[in-house]
Design an enzyme around this catalytic site. Structure first.
Site, PDB file in Angstrom:
ATOM      1  N   PHE A  17       0.846  -1.185   0.000  1.00 13.90           N
ATOM      2  CA  PHE A  17       0.000   0.000   0.000  1.00 13.90           C
ATOM      3  C   PHE A  17       0.888   1.243   0.000  1.00 13.90           C
ATOM      4  O   PHE A  17       1.782   1.380   0.843  1.00 13.90           O
ATOM      5  CB  PHE A  17      -0.910   0.008   1.231  1.00 13.90           C
ATOM      6  N   LYS A  19      -2.114   6.508  -2.146  1.00 15.64           N
ATOM      7  CA  LYS A  19      -3.221   5.627  -1.737  1.00 15.64           C
ATOM      8  C   LYS A  19      -3.519   4.536  -2.761  1.00 15.64           C
ATOM      9  O   LYS A  19      -4.674   4.149  -2.959  1.00 15.64           O
ATOM     10  CB  LYS A  19      -4.499   6.450  -1.477  1.00 15.64           C
ATOM     11  N   HIS A  75      -4.468  -2.186   3.136  1.00  7.62           N
ATOM     12  CA  HIS A  75      -5.041  -0.842   3.032  1.00  7.62           C
ATOM     13  C   HIS A  75      -5.419  -0.358   4.426  1.00  7.62           C
ATOM     14  O   HIS A  75      -5.630  -1.157   5.341  1.00  7.62           O
ATOM     15  CB  HIS A  75      -6.278  -0.903   2.135  1.00  7.62           C
ATOM     16  N   TYR A  76      -5.503   0.956   4.605  1.00  5.73           N
ATOM     17  CA  TYR A  76      -5.895   1.473   5.912  1.00  5.73           C
ATOM     18  C   TYR A  76      -7.377   1.225   6.199  1.00  5.73           C
ATOM     19  O   TYR A  76      -7.806   1.216   7.353  1.00  5.73           O
ATOM     20  CB  TYR A  76      -5.577   2.968   6.050  1.00  5.73           C
ATOM     21  N   ARG A  77      -8.174   1.000   5.144  1.00  5.97           N
ATOM     22  CA  ARG A  77      -9.574   0.659   5.346  1.00  5.97           C
ATOM     23  C   ARG A  77      -9.708  -0.848   5.601  1.00  5.97           C
ATOM     24  O   ARG A  77      -8.901  -1.639   5.126  1.00  5.97           O
ATOM     25  CB  ARG A  77     -10.420   1.037   4.133  1.00  5.97           C
TER      26      ARG A  77
END
Length: 234
Positions: free
Chosen positions: A110, A115, A145-147
């Site tokens: 990532f 992003k 991913h941060y999500r």
């Protein structure tokens, strides 16, 4: 509307304990050990991509002593503790294999600047697993991913607004079996979003369930956008 092409990395960890703060001040994801990790990669339609991975991590009796009575009983009954004592896979090797696995399935690191890359971590109560990965497998964490995609959010919404939609699960507390259940649960809830009621185009089961909750008075506050929708629909 075009569907998001997000890839999901479904991960489940079995550990010697929870992520609560310990008596020594450490958080659980720094203090406890990962015993088993399994993963399945899917697309956003929940179609499986590639082969799943399942790794039992080598642990000593001293490391396993961090299990409390409940965890020790659970993982004695399902055979995991015995498998950990005889496993040839070290913690470091497990992380290396996880990284190779995601790379083989086309997932890149990532990029925090633009992003791009990475895949969303998915599962039930997935923040627990994410915390352990971030603290103990930082190399693998770079591909996430941060999500995140947490099926527990959907299950909680169903329990609050339409209990008939709650999916019953087995809770075997073995990683691969638990992940498979999470994906089946997500498939059910996806159907609630996609399947429209007969004679009511565009009105999904989830929407009808929410309306039902409102009518029964089980939802105290509603988002204004929903109020507007309901008013316009009448």
């Amino acid at each position: 509307m075009k569907r998001n092409a997000t890839r999901l990395i479904w991960i489940d960890l079995e550990t010697t304990g929870t992520d609560q703060v310990q008596s020594n001040g450490q958080i659980g994801s720094q203090f406890h050990h990962i015993l088993e990790v399994a993963g399945i990669i899917t697309d956003s339609d929940l179609n499986v991509i590639g082969e799943p991975i399942k790794l039992v991590i080598q642990r000593t009796e001293e490391e396993l002593s961090k299990c409390d009575e409940t965890v020790r009983k659970m993982h004695t009954e399902n055979g995991l503790l015995v498998e950990c004592l005889s496993s040839p896979v070290t913690h470091e090797e497990a992380e290396r294999l996880l990284i190779s696995w995601v790379k083989e399935n086309g997932i890149k690191r990532f990029n925090t600047s633009n992003k791009t890359g990475g895949a969303q971590l998915a599962g039930n109560s997935i923040r627990f697993d994410k915390n352990f990965i971030a603290n103990q497998m930082p190399g693998f964490d770079e591909y996430l991913h941060y999500r995140t995609f947490d099926v527990s959010v959907l299950a909680t919404a169903a329990a609050m607004w339409n209990p008939e939609l709650v999916v019953k699960k087995q809770y075997n507390h073995r990683s691969l079996e638990d992940i498979s259940e999470s994906i089946k649960e997500a498939l059910f809830y996806r159907g609630c979003f996609e399947n429209t009621l007969e004679g009511q185009p565009g009105r999904t089961i989830f929407r009808a369930g929410y309306e039902r909750g409102v009518e029964l008075g089980s939802v105290e506050q509603m988002d204004q956008a929903w109020v507007d929708y309901k008013s316009n629909a009448q």
